[in-house]
Design a protein around this motif. Structure first.
Motif, PDB file in Angstrom:
ATOM      1  N   VAL A 137      35.600  43.613  31.290  1.00  0.00           N
ATOM      2  CA  VAL A 137      35.249  44.177  32.594  1.00  0.00           C
ATOM      3  C   VAL A 137      34.115  43.359  33.207  1.00  0.00           C
ATOM      4  CG1 VAL A 137      35.945  46.547  32.063  1.00  0.00           C
ATOM      5  CG2 VAL A 137      33.629  45.793  31.506  1.00  0.00           C
ATOM      6  N   LYS A 141      30.529  43.087  34.936  1.00  0.00           N
ATOM      7  CA  LYS A 141      29.349  43.953  34.815  1.00  0.00           C
ATOM      8  C   LYS A 141      28.326  43.752  35.924  1.00  0.00           C
ATOM      9  CE  LYS A 141      28.827  46.330  31.822  1.00  0.00           C
ATOM     10  NZ  LYS A 141      29.260  47.738  31.641  1.00  0.00           N
ATOM     11  N   GLN A 159      33.487  45.101  47.140  1.00  0.00           N
ATOM     12  CA  GLN A 159      34.568  45.948  46.632  1.00  0.00           C
ATOM     13  C   GLN A 159      35.550  45.119  45.818  1.00  0.00           C
ATOM     14  OE1 GLN A 159      35.660  49.594  47.186  1.00  0.00           O
ATOM     15  NE2 GLN A 159      36.523  48.683  45.344  1.00  0.00           N
ATOM     16  N   GLY A 191      37.149  49.857  40.801  1.00  0.00           N
ATOM     17  CA  GLY A 191      35.757  50.240  40.743  1.00  0.00           C
ATOM     18  C   GLY A 191      35.278  50.812  42.063  1.00  0.00           C
ATOM     19  N   ALA A 192      34.016  51.201  42.077  1.00  0.00           N
ATOM     20  CA  ALA A 192      33.430  51.797  43.270  1.00  0.00           C
ATOM     21  C   ALA A 192      32.988  50.727  44.255  1.00  0.00           C
ATOM     22  CB  ALA A 192      32.248  52.671  42.876  1.00  0.00           C
ATOM     23  N   ARG A 233      30.318  49.224  38.211  1.00  0.00           N
ATOM     24  CA  ARG A 233      30.606  50.395  37.396  1.00  0.00           C
ATOM     25  C   ARG A 233      31.976  50.949  37.765  1.00  0.00           C
ATOM     26  NH1 ARG A 233      26.455  51.737  40.989  1.00  0.00           N
ATOM     27  NH2 ARG A 233      27.006  53.289  42.574  1.00  0.00           N
ATOM     28  N   GLU A 234      32.481  51.814  36.879  1.00  0.00           N
ATOM     29  CA  GLU A 234      33.771  52.489  37.080  1.00  0.00           C
ATOM     30  C   GLU A 234      34.927  51.506  37.187  1.00  0.00           C
ATOM     31  OE1 GLU A 234      33.602  55.249  40.311  1.00  0.00           O
ATOM     32  OE2 GLU A 234      31.633  56.026  39.737  1.00  0.00           O
ATOM     33  N   TRP A 235      34.813  50.378  36.489  1.00  0.00           N
ATOM     34  CA  TRP A 235      35.899  49.406  36.505  1.00  0.00           C
ATOM     35  C   TRP A 235      36.855  49.669  35.337  1.00  0.00           C
ATOM     36  CZ3 TRP A 235      37.454  44.615  38.799  1.00  0.00           C
ATOM     37  CH2 TRP A 235      36.838  44.354  40.015  1.00  0.00           C
ATOM     38  N   PRO A 236      38.160  49.571  35.579  1.00  0.00           N
ATOM     39  CA  PRO A 236      39.101  49.638  34.462  1.00  0.00           C
ATOM     40  C   PRO A 236      39.052  48.341  33.661  1.00  0.00           C
ATOM     41  CG  PRO A 236      40.282  49.121  36.473  1.00  0.00           C
ATOM     42  CD  PRO A 236      38.848  49.393  36.874  1.00  0.00           C
TER      43      PRO A 236
END
Length: 391
Positions: A240, A242, A261, A272-273, A293-296
């Motif tokens: 992912v 970071k 984005q 992600g966000a 953050r919130e990444w697959p």
């Protein structure tokens, strides 16, 4: 090649032949331990054999600047000789220039080659090689690599009033001046450093590009609120992203924040966000960092986009009604890429997707300056076995 002038005379009535230019000066010191160009007891412009460009009475406007002429005495500063120099272009080849130092024999002196310019026009600049000092048919100095350069600017005193009677409200430290041209000034500094760390089991990689461009003919792009610039990257292994760092230029209009984005390549869906970085001032900070953050988890070889757009927009009272809001992006030299490679670019404008091949006239072998730290995520492991009961 340096900029030729467009005004005819200096404030002291000297005839002008150019704006930017180069001259050679000698500083004479009574103190042999003096180590600063401003500490000379006498500063004189050396005239090459035959004069500057075979002329001896024309001035170069930039040498009338107070920062350039500050070491001169008041009487010499008003002399047109203090503003002579080379200007225009010498063509594609170097020319041999010779100066006589005979009248300064036995004195402690410093030779200085001065290039004076402004931020109004960007041209090729000035080069010098094979610098020698000779005496009695012997070469006394022939080590051009030992020459060193410095930028010098002289500050005004706080409270000083200008020609319009307006007082100066700040005093910049010696060597600094207001960056009215929004040109980033950099000074190279050297220092030793060291670091230690313990290697971990997880791999990490840096994706994207830092800034690299030639001195002249650089490319930039003014990103407007209806646009989104997307750079394609590729996961080097399972993991992912970071941390992302975006570099910008400081001049802007109306932009109060920057948005980053992540997007899928095939569906354009968000990854992600959406993250924002503030830009509250009249100028942009120049660097924006995003904690992702919130990444697959992305599998090795996955292609994905990072898209940059403007965030909040607010026009200032000083902005012209005709001014368009923009974020100024420097473009770095990158070899052209296909749509299946890292480096592929897409520009979205009012929702319409414009692929990179249609951007080539503007961004030929250039991409936005973005660096992404990518961290490995290992495959989860399930332990299998059996349990035996002993009695």
């Amino acid at each position: 090649a340096v900029e030729k002038g467009f005004i005819s005379k200096t404030a002291h009535g000297c005839e002008l032949d150019g704006w930017d230019g180069v001259q050679v000066r000698v500083h004479i010191y009574s103190d042999p331990n003096a180590d600063h160009h401003a500490h000379g007891d006498q500063v004189i412009v050396l005239e090459p054999h035959g004069g500057y460009d075979n002329r001896t009475d024309d001035a170069v406007a930039a040498f009338g600047n107070s920062g350039i002429s500050a070491p001169y005495s008041n009487s010499y500063r008003s002399d047109c000789k203090s503003k002579e120099g080379w200007t225009g272009s010498s063509g594609e080849n170097f020319t041999l220039q010779q100066f006589s130092l005979q009248k300064y024999a036995g004195q402690h002196a410093r030779i200085e080659v001065v290039f004076a310019s402004d931020a109004g026009t960007v041209m090729s600049g000035f080069w010098m090689k094979d610098f020698q000092i000779q005496g009695d048919d012997k070469v006394l100095f022939n080590r051009s690599e030992e020459l060193y350069g410095s930028a010098f600017v002289y500050s005004v005193q706080a409270g000083t009033t200008g020609s319009a009677g307006v007082p100066v409200v700040v005093q910049y430290p010696d060597g600094y001046e207001a960056d009215v041209g929004l040109q980033k000034r950099s000074v190279t500094r050297k220092g030793s450093w060291s670091a230690t760390w313990t290697p971990g089991d997880l791999r990490h990689a840096l994706l994207g590009w830092s800034y690299e461009a030639p001195v002249v003919d650089t490319k930039t792009f003014k990103l407007q609120p209806n646009q989104e610039a997307c750079l394609q990257l590729q996961a080097p292994f399972r993991g992912v992203p970071k941390l992302a760092t975006l570099w910008t230029l400081v001049d802007k209009v109306g932009i109060r924040s920057v948005t980053l984005q992540g997007r899928e390549k095939s569906t354009n869906a968000a990854l992600g966000a959406a993250l924002t970085s503030p830009s509250p001032g009249v100028t942009d900070p120049g660097v924006h960092r995003f904690q992702l953050r919130e990444w697959p988890v992305l599998e090795a070889g996955t292609l994905f986009f990072f898209c940059v757009s403007t965030g909040d927009v607010k026009q200032l009272l000083t902005d012209s009604s005709a001014s368009k809001a923009f974020l100024h992006l420097p473009l770095t030299n990158v070899a052209a890429a296909s749509q299946d490679e890292a480096g592929w670019m897409i520009l979205r404008e009012d929702g319409k997707e414009i692929p990179a091949e249609e951007l080539q006239n503007l961004w030929l072998e250039h991409r936005i300056t973005l660096r992404v730290e990518f961290l490995e995520v290992p495959q989860s492991r399930r332990l299998r076995g059996s349990i035996s009961q002993f009695i």
